[in-house]
Design a protein around this motif. Structure first.
Motif, mmCIF file in Angstrom:
data_model
loop_
_atom_site.group_PDB
_atom_site.id
_atom_site.type_symbol
_atom_site.label_atom_id
_atom_site.label_comp_id
_atom_site.label_asym_id
_atom_site.label_seq_id
_atom_site.Cartn_x
_atom_site.Cartn_y
_atom_site.Cartn_z
ATOM 1 N N VAL A 178 0.831 -1.216 0.000
ATOM 2 C CA VAL A 178 0.000 0.000 0.000
ATOM 3 C C VAL A 178 0.862 1.261 0.000
ATOM 4 O O VAL A 178 0.546 2.255 -0.672
ATOM 5 C CB VAL A 178 -0.952 -0.008 1.214
ATOM 6 C CG1 VAL A 178 -1.617 1.351 1.397
ATOM 7 C CG2 VAL A 178 -2.008 -1.092 1.055
ATOM 8 N N VAL A 179 1.968 1.235 0.718
ATOM 9 C CA VAL A 179 2.837 2.409 0.804
ATOM 10 C C VAL A 179 3.772 2.505 -0.399
ATOM 11 O O VAL A 179 3.937 3.571 -1.001
ATOM 12 C CB VAL A 179 3.656 2.380 2.111
ATOM 13 C CG1 VAL A 179 4.710 3.491 2.130
ATOM 14 C CG2 VAL A 179 2.738 2.525 3.323
ATOM 15 N N GLN A 180 4.388 1.392 -0.779
ATOM 16 C CA GLN A 180 5.469 1.438 -1.761
ATOM 17 C C GLN A 180 4.998 1.465 -3.208
ATOM 18 O O GLN A 180 5.666 2.065 -4.056
ATOM 19 C CB GLN A 180 6.413 0.254 -1.549
ATOM 20 C CG GLN A 180 7.191 0.337 -0.240
ATOM 21 C CD GLN A 180 8.105 -0.852 -0.037
ATOM 22 O OE1 GLN A 180 7.983 -1.881 -0.691
ATOM 23 N NE2 GLN A 180 9.028 -0.714 0.905
ATOM 24 N N TYR A 181 3.863 0.828 -3.508
ATOM 25 C CA TYR A 181 3.452 0.778 -4.911
ATOM 26 C C TYR A 181 3.163 2.160 -5.485
ATOM 27 O O TYR A 181 3.613 2.475 -6.598
ATOM 28 C CB TYR A 181 2.258 -0.153 -5.095
ATOM 29 C CG TYR A 181 1.909 -0.386 -6.546
ATOM 30 C CD1 TYR A 181 2.838 -0.975 -7.411
ATOM 31 C CD2 TYR A 181 0.679 -0.013 -7.058
ATOM 32 C CE1 TYR A 181 2.527 -1.187 -8.749
ATOM 33 C CE2 TYR A 181 0.364 -0.220 -8.385
ATOM 34 C CZ TYR A 181 1.289 -0.794 -9.226
ATOM 35 O OH TYR A 181 0.993 -0.997 -10.550
ATOM 36 N N PRO A 182 2.438 3.041 -4.778
ATOM 37 C CA PRO A 182 2.256 4.404 -5.313
ATOM 38 C C PRO A 182 3.577 5.152 -5.469
ATOM 39 O O PRO A 182 3.755 5.918 -6.433
ATOM 40 C CB PRO A 182 1.363 5.078 -4.267
ATOM 41 C CG PRO A 182 0.649 3.957 -3.596
ATOM 42 C CD PRO A 182 1.642 2.840 -3.552
ATOM 43 N N LEU A 183 4.514 4.930 -4.542
ATOM 44 C CA LEU A 183 5.829 5.572 -4.655
ATOM 45 C C LEU A 183 6.577 5.046 -5.877
ATOM 46 O O LEU A 183 7.271 5.802 -6.571
ATOM 47 C CB LEU A 183 6.649 5.321 -3.386
ATOM 48 C CG LEU A 183 6.115 5.961 -2.099
ATOM 49 C CD1 LEU A 183 6.942 5.493 -0.900
ATOM 50 C CD2 LEU A 183 6.154 7.482 -2.196
ATOM 51 N N TYR A 184 6.430 3.755 -6.146
ATOM 52 C CA TYR A 184 7.065 3.158 -7.323
ATOM 53 C C TYR A 184 6.505 3.763 -8.602
ATOM 54 O O TYR A 184 7.256 4.127 -9.524
ATOM 55 C CB TYR A 184 6.874 1.647 -7.314
ATOM 56 C CG TYR A 184 7.235 0.998 -8.625
ATOM 57 C CD1 TYR A 184 8.565 0.782 -8.974
ATOM 58 C CD2 TYR A 184 6.245 0.614 -9.524
ATOM 59 C CE1 TYR A 184 8.895 0.206 -10.191
ATOM 60 C CE2 TYR A 184 6.565 0.023 -10.733
ATOM 61 C CZ TYR A 184 7.898 -0.177 -11.057
ATOM 62 O OH TYR A 184 8.219 -0.745 -12.269
ATOM 63 N N LEU A 185 5.199 3.897 -8.672
ATOM 64 C CA LEU A 185 4.559 4.465 -9.855
ATOM 65 C C LEU A 185 4.995 5.914 -10.082
ATOM 66 O O LEU A 185 5.105 6.368 -11.220
ATOM 67 C CB LEU A 185 3.035 4.398 -9.729
ATOM 68 C CG LEU A 185 2.405 2.999 -9.763
ATOM 69 C CD1 LEU A 185 0.896 3.099 -9.563
ATOM 70 C CD2 LEU A 185 2.733 2.278 -11.065
ATOM 71 N N ALA A 186 5.248 6.624 -8.969
ATOM 72 C CA ALA A 186 5.665 8.027 -9.072
ATOM 73 C C ALA A 186 7.170 8.165 -9.282
ATOM 74 O O ALA A 186 7.657 9.282 -9.495
ATOM 75 C CB ALA A 186 5.249 8.778 -7.808
ATOM 76 N N GLY A 187 7.904 7.062 -9.249
ATOM 77 C CA GLY A 187 9.359 7.114 -9.440
ATOM 78 C C GLY A 187 10.097 7.783 -8.292
ATOM 79 O O GLY A 187 11.187 8.315 -8.482
ATOM 80 N N GLU A 188 9.532 7.729 -7.094
ATOM 81 C CA GLU A 188 10.135 8.376 -5.925
ATOM 82 C C GLU A 188 11.150 7.435 -5.278
ATOM 83 O O GLU A 188 10.876 6.759 -4.294
ATOM 84 C CB GLU A 188 9.044 8.753 -4.924
ATOM 85 C CG GLU A 188 8.085 9.808 -5.416
ATOM 86 C CD GLU A 188 8.715 11.191 -5.450
ATOM 87 O OE1 GLU A 188 9.822 11.358 -4.904
ATOM 88 O OE2 GLU A 188 8.099 12.112 -6.019
ATOM 89 N N VAL A 189 12.365 7.406 -5.833
ATOM 90 C CA VAL A 189 13.373 6.463 -5.371
ATOM 91 C C VAL A 189 13.773 6.740 -3.926
ATOM 92 O O VAL A 189 13.937 5.812 -3.118
ATOM 93 C CB VAL A 189 14.611 6.515 -6.288
ATOM 94 C CG1 VAL A 189 15.711 5.596 -5.764
ATOM 95 C CG2 VAL A 189 14.229 6.115 -7.707
ATOM 96 N N GLY A 190 13.934 8.011 -3.580
ATOM 97 C CA GLY A 190 14.331 8.348 -2.222
ATOM 98 C C GLY A 190 13.329 7.858 -1.195
ATOM 99 O O GLY A 190 13.692 7.235 -0.194
ATOM 100 N N TRP A 191 12.047 8.133 -1.456
ATOM 101 C CA TRP A 191 11.012 7.687 -0.533
ATOM 102 C C TRP A 191 10.862 6.172 -0.546
ATOM 103 O O TRP A 191 10.544 5.557 0.477
ATOM 104 C CB TRP A 191 9.684 8.351 -0.864
ATOM 105 C CG TRP A 191 9.603 9.771 -0.421
ATOM 106 C CD1 TRP A 191 9.599 10.893 -1.188
ATOM 107 C CD2 TRP A 191 9.550 10.227 0.937
ATOM 108 N NE1 TRP A 191 9.532 12.024 -0.424
ATOM 109 C CE2 TRP A 191 9.499 11.645 0.891
ATOM 110 C CE3 TRP A 191 9.528 9.586 2.171
ATOM 111 C CZ2 TRP A 191 9.450 12.418 2.050
ATOM 112 C CZ3 TRP A 191 9.467 10.353 3.334
ATOM 113 C CH2 TRP A 191 9.423 11.749 3.265
ATOM 114 N N LEU A 192 11.087 5.566 -1.700
ATOM 115 C CA LEU A 192 11.062 4.104 -1.760
ATOM 116 C C LEU A 192 12.139 3.507 -0.866
ATOM 117 O O LEU A 192 11.898 2.552 -0.116
ATOM 118 C CB LEU A 192 11.265 3.624 -3.200
ATOM 119 C CG LEU A 192 10.029 3.503 -4.086
ATOM 120 C CD1 LEU A 192 10.441 3.262 -5.538
ATOM 121 C CD2 LEU A 192 9.117 2.378 -3.595
ATOM 122 N N GLY A 193 13.343 4.071 -0.952
ATOM 123 C CA GLY A 193 14.436 3.574 -0.117
ATOM 124 C C GLY A 193 14.141 3.747 1.358
ATOM 125 O O GLY A 193 14.350 2.824 2.161
ATOM 126 N N ALA A 194 13.651 4.929 1.713
ATOM 127 C CA ALA A 194 13.346 5.197 3.116
ATOM 128 C C ALA A 194 12.236 4.273 3.618
ATOM 129 O O ALA A 194 12.314 3.728 4.731
ATOM 130 C CB ALA A 194 12.939 6.653 3.290
#
Length: 228
Positions: A178-194
């Motif tokens: 739920v948290v990571q998939y939207p970040l993945y779609l948005a290409g937010e690598v920094g937030w994905l890592g965190a």
């Protein structure tokens, strides 16, 4: 009918060889074994932390992958030198390898996180299905202790306990998706890592803490005592 002192009712989970007298103690022991204790949990997280931190600092995908893999290899060498189990380090090494394939194929750092998102989604779906059909995954932990993989299903109380524990085990997987998939779609690598660090082993430890709390409150017998 009143049972005589010589009568003995044996639970479907009875096992003469088990050192545990309750379902709860058996599950606690098997969970600890599956995680490899604190060291196994840390070793599973170190390569991911190395990859994520390196990429956030340098934005160099290949360097970050080398750092993550190098950390896993170093931990593996230490394990081999100590002649201890390498299972958890090898799991990390395989994870880094799969992430590298995804990321290097596309050239996008966020794709290094895609295998984990897919894995967590599939794992959560499988556990929900196991609960729905009344074969909760945690029940097979009981089976591994008793030596009979299906006997636990004959006790409705044990099935209910295992269903609750399976829900606790799958919650971290759902949260990650739920948290990571939207970040993945948005290409937010920094937030994905965190989020991968924050929702990795700390979240898993929290879930297991909740499981231990549930287990500590129960006394479901693996083998019933003679009736009096």
């Amino acid at each position: 009918m009143i049972a005589s002192p010589s009568d003995a009712t044996v639970s479907p989970l009875s096992t003469a060889s088990s050192p545990h007298d309750t379902v709860e103690s058996a599950v606690r022991a098997q969970l600890a074994k599956a995680l490899g204790g604190i060291r196994g949990t840390v070793e599973a997280a170190v390569p991911t932390i190395g990859f994520t931190a390196t990429y956030l600092i340098t934005e160099q995908l290949k360097l970050a992958l080398w750092i993550g893999a190098g950390a896993a290899v170093l931990l593996l060498i230490v394990r081999i030198a100590q002649k201890s189990t390498t299972q958890f380090v090898l799991n990390s090494l395989v994870g880094i390898g799969i992430a590298a394939v995804f990321a290097l194929r596309s050239g996008k750092a966020e794709d290094a996180f895609l295998p984990g998102i897919i894995y967590n989604g599939a794992y959560a779906a499988a556990m929900v299905f196991s609960i729905a059909v009344r074969w909760p995954v945690v029940g097979f932990i009981i089976g591994s202790v008793t030596g009979d993989p299906t006997a636990w299903r004959r006790d409705p109380g044990v099935v209910r306990l295992c269903s609750r524990l399976t829900w606790l085990l799958l919650i971290p997987c759902l949260v990650r998706v739920v948290v990571q998939y939207p970040l993945y779609l948005a290409g937010e690598v920094g937030w994905l890592g965190a989020s991968k660090i924050a929702l990795g082993w700390p979240l898993q430890i929290a879930a297991l803490g909740a499981m231990v709390w549930v287990l500590a409150r129960g006394r479901t017998p693996l083998e019933s005592r003679p009736a009096t």
